[in-house]
Design a protein around this motif. Sequence first.
Motif, mmCIF file in Angstrom:
data_model
loop_
_atom_site.group_PDB
_atom_site.id
_atom_site.type_symbol
_atom_site.label_atom_id
_atom_site.label_comp_id
_atom_site.label_asym_id
_atom_site.label_seq_id
_atom_site.Cartn_x
_atom_site.Cartn_y
_atom_site.Cartn_z
ATOM 1 N N ARG A 1 0.872 -1.031 0.002
ATOM 2 C CA ARG A 1 0.036 -0.102 -0.090
ATOM 3 C C ARG A 1 0.960 1.111 0.016
ATOM 4 O O ARG A 1 0.707 2.244 -0.674
ATOM 5 N N ILE A 2 1.839 1.268 0.975
ATOM 6 C CA ILE A 2 2.658 2.499 1.055
ATOM 7 C C ILE A 2 3.496 2.475 -0.070
ATOM 8 O O ILE A 2 3.568 3.823 -0.676
ATOM 9 N N ALA A 3 3.955 1.309 -0.921
ATOM 10 C CA ALA A 3 4.812 1.530 -2.152
ATOM 11 C C ALA A 3 4.050 2.250 -3.288
ATOM 12 O O ALA A 3 4.492 3.081 -4.051
ATOM 13 N N ARG A 4 2.765 1.855 -3.158
ATOM 14 C CA ARG A 4 1.860 2.716 -4.361
ATOM 15 C C ARG A 4 1.742 4.156 -4.101
ATOM 16 O O ARG A 4 1.775 4.848 -4.935
ATOM 17 N N GLN A 5 1.737 4.597 -2.856
ATOM 18 C CA GLN A 5 1.520 5.637 -2.484
ATOM 19 C C GLN A 5 2.667 6.596 -2.859
ATOM 20 O O GLN A 5 2.825 7.513 -3.141
ATOM 21 N N THR B 1 5.227 5.827 -5.101
ATOM 22 C CA THR B 1 4.913 6.063 -6.544
ATOM 23 C C THR B 1 4.372 6.904 -7.153
ATOM 24 O O THR B 1 4.768 7.853 -8.030
ATOM 25 N N GLU B 2 3.144 7.135 -6.756
ATOM 26 C CA GLU B 2 2.195 8.500 -7.037
ATOM 27 C C GLU B 2 2.855 9.657 -6.648
ATOM 28 O O GLU B 2 2.754 10.715 -7.452
ATOM 29 N N TYR B 3 3.311 9.662 -5.379
ATOM 30 C CA TYR B 3 3.721 10.777 -4.862
ATOM 31 C C TYR B 3 5.056 11.456 -5.687
ATOM 32 O O TYR B 3 5.087 12.569 -6.030
ATOM 33 N N ARG B 4 5.664 10.558 -6.170
ATOM 34 C CA ARG B 4 6.918 10.824 -7.077
ATOM 35 C C ARG B 4 6.654 11.231 -8.407
ATOM 36 O O ARG B 4 7.445 11.810 -8.754
ATOM 37 N N LYS B 5 5.460 10.780 -8.823
ATOM 38 C CA LYS B 5 5.180 11.314 -10.038
ATOM 39 C C LYS B 5 4.668 12.728 -10.071
ATOM 40 O O LYS B 5 4.964 13.363 -11.036
ATOM 41 N N THR B 6 4.129 13.017 -8.931
ATOM 42 C CA THR B 6 3.670 14.366 -8.964
ATOM 43 C C THR B 6 4.858 15.502 -8.338
ATOM 44 O O THR B 6 4.791 16.466 -8.760
ATOM 45 N N GLN B 7 5.801 14.637 -7.738
ATOM 46 C CA GLN B 7 6.889 15.590 -7.386
ATOM 47 C C GLN B 7 8.311 14.670 -7.792
ATOM 48 O O GLN B 7 9.232 14.048 -6.848
ATOM 49 N N PRO B 8 8.642 15.022 -8.970
ATOM 50 C CA PRO B 8 9.736 14.086 -9.467
ATOM 51 C C PRO B 8 11.180 14.569 -9.169
ATOM 52 O O PRO B 8 11.990 13.899 -8.936
ATOM 53 N N SER B 9 11.207 15.834 -8.501
ATOM 54 C CA SER B 9 12.487 16.404 -7.881
ATOM 55 C C SER B 9 12.640 16.154 -6.412
ATOM 56 O O SER B 9 13.262 16.656 -5.855
ATOM 57 N N SER C 1 12.742 13.790 2.050
ATOM 58 C CA SER C 1 11.268 14.095 2.092
ATOM 59 C C SER C 1 10.316 13.000 1.886
ATOM 60 O O SER C 1 9.210 12.890 2.440
ATOM 61 N N VAL C 2 10.776 12.413 0.989
ATOM 62 C CA VAL C 2 9.803 11.031 0.616
ATOM 63 C C VAL C 2 9.806 10.232 1.912
ATOM 64 O O VAL C 2 8.799 9.512 2.281
ATOM 65 N N GLU C 3 10.941 9.847 2.538
ATOM 66 C CA GLU C 3 11.034 8.827 3.772
ATOM 67 C C GLU C 3 10.195 9.681 4.874
ATOM 68 O O GLU C 3 9.279 8.925 5.481
ATOM 69 N N GLN C 4 10.095 10.965 5.127
ATOM 70 C CA GLN C 4 9.209 11.458 6.157
ATOM 71 C C GLN C 4 7.711 11.333 5.709
ATOM 72 O O GLN C 4 7.110 10.914 6.693
#
Length: 469
Positions: free
Chosen positions: A26-30, A32-40, A45-48
């Motif tokens: 579940r978290i892995a999908r979240q 992936t979606e988060y990185r698509k909207t925030q590629p840089s 920040s991703v870990e937090q």
Amino acid sequence: MPSAVLGDGVPQVVVDRQAVALVKDRIARQITEYRKTQPSVAVASVEQRARDWINAAVAEWSDAAAAERGVSPTPAEDAALARAVFDELFRAGRLQPHLDNDLVENIFINGPHEVWLDLAGGRRERVAPVADSEEELLELLRRLASADEGQSERTLTTASPMLALRLKDGSRLQAVTAVSPRTYVTIRRHRVQEADLGDMVRLGAINPTLASFLSACVKAEKNVLIAGPQASGKTSLMRAMLKEIDPNQRFATIETEFELFAHTNGFHQQVVAMEARESNGERGPDGRLMGEITLLDLMYRALRMSLSRIVVGEVRGPEIVAMLQAMTNGQGGNLCTLHASDPSVVFDRIAELYLLAQGNMSDQLAYRQAANGLDFIVFVRMLDETQIGGQRHRFISHVLEVTGTGEYGRPATNAIFTPGEEFGEVRAVPRMYPACIADLRRVGFPDHLLSPSYDSWAGQPLSLKVGAA
């Protein structure tokens, strides 16, 4: 989730692996979606953000588990589940608790279902598996081998079945697969990363006399080779000796995998840290492995960088030639380590490595350059009494001064420290002044410490099951 005793004897919560897999997916999908909207977005920040999502998902799982079991999971169980999910996503999965355990010295993985820990003091214990199948174990290793923090990417495939890797905490991982009936992994941890010579005294590896002597050798820019068998503490001693180099002095560290940490210890400011690189498995027109950068390659580049010293984490091949050439060319203060079973075989080990180099290398050339380049050999011994109910003891047993060429062209030595076996002491005690004592005096060494009557092992007996021979 019941409690169990793992590794260090401390009760730990056994995590529901099915729950870990569900929350992780579940978290892995979240993510992936988060990185698509925030590629840089930065990794931190991703870990937090992932921690917040994990805590929310674990709270939902806990409520569902309470309804199903009629008993709410404990806070410890919730925390263990959250930690396990985070480790699967961002760290070393089920390996991570062992990497976080300060008592663990080595981790041995014999296929997915058999894991052993070597603990401080010499105990070896079997613990829970870190993977459920060969495929899962290989996937963990490939994830750990992905490029991280400047380390060149390593691969593990049937075409490249051996993997050497430095983990985030500095541990050294060696794995082999495909050429063996199952995947084998050995992880050597560095429990003593930040130690100085004072810490080595407290650990019992040296005494104050040896600490003062080694400090003077470094400050007087003597070329020192630290020798000893595997796992005897050579690298830990070298790290401590590096702390005696002026923080602003510019020097290089050359390693197969970073283990000295001089460039990250917060003490030294001018470290040129270089790490060898494995090939991609292909060969170029000249027959050389493409992409490979050896310690010898790095040595020759370092010699052109106007450095005050060169430190080689471990010489294990032809780079010994460049190392001794640097020493004989007047480059003082160099340090390196070498595997050797006994002080008497150090020069023959050097000769063996010389013969691995291309060109007109010979044992006589090796002896001559060792005699001209080396100032001191420090031998570290590991005395293992675990099979008779004792402990492992690591300590310096010999310090030899190299004084030039002796009989039959071999290097001549003075035995400055040797074991005091005549009075039951297996550790190094002072025997004589070195020929270069004046150089050590000039950097502040109090030479009265080398009086045989002044032995600072006194009052610190080694708890041996079997005394000196």
